[in-house]
Scaffold this motif. Sequence first.
Motif, short mmCIF file in Angstrom:
data_model
loop_
_atom_site.label_atom_id
_atom_site.label_comp_id
_atom_site.label_asym_id
_atom_site.label_seq_id
_atom_site.Cartn_x
_atom_site.Cartn_y
_atom_site.Cartn_z
N TYR A 169 44.29 43.37 36.40
CA TYR A 169 43.60 42.09 36.50
C TYR A 169 43.35 41.53 35.10
O TYR A 169 42.97 42.27 34.18
N VAL A 170 43.52 40.23 34.96
CA VAL A 170 43.09 39.53 33.74
C VAL A 170 41.88 38.69 34.15
O VAL A 170 42.01 37.71 34.90
N LEU A 171 40.70 39.08 33.66
CA LEU A 171 39.44 38.52 34.16
C LEU A 171 38.63 37.88 33.03
O LEU A 171 38.79 38.22 31.86
N ASP A 172 37.74 37.00 33.44
CA ASP A 172 36.82 36.41 32.47
C ASP A 172 35.55 37.26 32.40
O ASP A 172 35.46 38.33 33.01
N ALA A 173 34.53 36.76 31.68
CA ALA A 173 33.31 37.53 31.49
C ALA A 173 32.54 37.76 32.78
O ALA A 173 31.72 38.68 32.86
N ALA A 174 32.79 36.96 33.80
CA ALA A 174 32.11 37.11 35.08
C ALA A 174 33.00 37.84 36.10
O ALA A 174 32.74 37.79 37.30
N LEU A 175 34.05 38.50 35.61
CA LEU A 175 34.98 39.26 36.45
C LEU A 175 35.73 38.38 37.44
O LEU A 175 36.05 38.80 38.55
N ARG A 176 36.03 37.14 37.02
CA ARG A 176 36.82 36.24 37.85
C ARG A 176 38.23 36.15 37.28
O ARG A 176 38.41 36.09 36.06
N PRO A 177 39.26 36.14 38.12
CA PRO A 177 40.63 36.01 37.62
C PRO A 177 40.81 34.70 36.86
O PRO A 177 40.33 33.65 37.28
N VAL A 178 41.49 34.77 35.72
CA VAL A 178 41.79 33.55 34.97
C VAL A 178 43.19 33.08 35.35
O VAL A 178 44.03 33.86 35.80
N PRO A 179 43.48 31.81 35.20
CA PRO A 179 44.80 31.31 35.59
C PRO A 179 45.91 31.85 34.70
O PRO A 179 45.68 32.37 33.61
N THR A 180 47.12 31.73 35.18
CA THR A 180 48.30 32.10 34.41
C THR A 180 48.30 31.38 33.06
O THR A 180 48.02 30.18 33.00
N GLY A 181 48.56 32.13 32.00
CA GLY A 181 48.61 31.55 30.66
C GLY A 181 47.29 31.54 29.93
O GLY A 181 47.26 31.25 28.73
N VAL A 182 46.20 31.88 30.62
CA VAL A 182 44.88 31.89 30.01
C VAL A 182 44.52 33.32 29.61
O VAL A 182 44.72 34.26 30.39
N VAL A 183 43.99 33.48 28.40
CA VAL A 183 43.64 34.81 27.90
C VAL A 183 42.35 35.29 28.54
O VAL A 183 41.37 34.55 28.66
N GLY A 184 42.35 36.53 28.97
CA GLY A 184 41.17 37.19 29.51
C GLY A 184 41.21 38.67 29.17
O GLY A 184 42.12 39.12 28.45
N GLU A 185 40.25 39.42 29.67
CA GLU A 185 40.24 40.86 29.41
C GLU A 185 41.00 41.59 30.52
O GLU A 185 40.89 41.25 31.70
N LEU A 186 41.76 42.60 30.12
CA LEU A 186 42.60 43.34 31.07
C LEU A 186 41.80 44.49 31.68
O LEU A 186 41.20 45.29 30.98
N TYR A 187 41.81 44.55 33.02
CA TYR A 187 41.18 45.61 33.78
C TYR A 187 42.26 46.33 34.59
O TYR A 187 43.19 45.70 35.09
N VAL A 188 42.11 47.65 34.73
CA VAL A 188 43.07 48.46 35.48
C VAL A 188 42.36 49.11 36.65
O VAL A 188 41.31 49.75 36.48
N SER A 189 42.93 48.94 37.83
CA SER A 189 42.35 49.52 39.04
C SER A 189 43.44 50.32 39.76
O SER A 189 44.63 50.10 39.54
N GLY A 190 43.00 51.26 40.58
CA GLY A 190 43.97 51.99 41.38
C GLY A 190 43.94 53.48 41.16
O GLY A 190 43.00 54.05 40.62
#
Length: 537
Positions: A347-368
């Motif tokens: 997931y590429v998420l913002d500070a509120a753990l919401r997905p950011v759109p394609t091309g927008v920088v966010g923090e990478l989270y790994v699940s699974g």
Amino acid sequence: MTTAAQRREVLADADDTARDVPFVHLGDRLTGQARRTPDAVAVQCGAVTLTYGELAERANRLARLLVAYGAGPERLVAVAVPRSAALIVALVAVVQTGAAYLPIELDHPADRTAFMFDDAAPVLVLTGAGVAGRLPLAGRTVVDLDDPVTAAHLAAAAPAPLTDRDRHCPVAATNQAIVIYTSGSTGRPKAVVVEHRSLDMYLSWARHAYPAVADAALVHTPIAFDLTVTGVLAPLTAGGRVELIELRDGRPARRPAFVKATPSYLPMLSGLPSEFSPTGQLVLGGELLLGEPLRDWRRRNPGATVVNEYGPTETTVGCSEFRIEPGDEVPDGGITIGTPVWNTRLYVLDAALRPVPTGVVGELYVSGALVTRGYLRRPALTATRFVADPFTGGRMYRTGDLSYRREDGLLMFVSRTDDQVKIAGYRIELGEIEAALCRHPDVRHAGAAVRRRADGTPRIVAAVVLSTDPTTGSAPTGASGASGDRTADGTRLRAHVAVLLPDYMVPAVVTVVPALPFTANGKLDRKALLAPDRKKP
């Protein structure tokens, strides 16, 4: 400003990795492989070779001895054995007891090793006579593989595979398998606990993704580096040959089909004879892969597949990949980290753990399935990095890596959100280096940063502010901070750090400055620290 359609789009690929992978304990996989190919060569180190049958027999004998010393599920065994066939025997033996192995690098400072022993509290330390004197072993239970008493016990032990009746308790998928220390921002290393469930998942994927591991794999990286999980355990569960080698001191017995390394090794591989480079697959991971140095190696080895594998230790080993097949063009600049592996969501998420759109920088989270247990005996730290997955209800790891998703769905690494860096694939917290510098009585403040040479090679630099003598207001005697030879002072501080930290964490340059640079909000301005080649006055 993400629409419902965009949200579905950026989360859609996360559902494409589902794979049914029945769990098999690593010990059982190793035993099964030995039964299938007992006469095939499993391990080679110099002139010493072990077949799968010999490896299994020696490891089973040693495992029974380790069980007698207390090794078993949810217990740790520190493995401090030189690079040799005996090292692989030791690792397999620990796995067969149901315990987790804690790999120890023999060239690390004694203080750091002592901290790891105290922090991890292994039930015993497995080592050899040639290195025991270099380790802080006072008060610890030690099994010396070179001791005649140990040899006698091993000769008397049964060579048959262990079962749960031979162990202290049955082994489970959630038992710890490996504990690996990484650099810590608080000034002390932290240990990642990898469970058997995620380890088996990764190895199952690796055997599928890297068929070359069933042939010959060349392993040159230290055993405490998680790259060796792929280079050692994947071949041994696929019937391949593991050859241990020092790149500068030896030549492989045969050209490998598989090599895993960090991008920093590319210039070295390019300069070595072709027999050191793989014919099948070169897997690179641990740091940003640039196209320019890869292109140079690729010209010399056009037939191999290159894989850029991404994954913090907290996600077992690797959780995403991108392949450059023979004939594919190598792009300039940073290479994409690709798409997630089996049973993994990125997931590429913002500070509120919401997905950011394609091309927008966010923090990478790994699940699974590859997310590890967390940090050994560090529940507060674990809680800050291993958080709830709002999309599945499971757990996800907050990587601290900034990234974005391209229009084609591939992920690009941008930078870190904190002070963690990577040098030659090793994760380094700059705060740990600063803490080591500040342990010197003459140092009041310290700052560390990474600078790149003209050829793009990264190295660590540091700047320090010296303490002052409260009676004179000047720098302490012998520090030569206010005046004098600052080069000598930097050399002295580098020597101080070298006693506390591994070689790869020792700054290339330590410079004394009147004050450290800070940003407007009071944070250390690492970009303003001295460049590595700046001449000191």
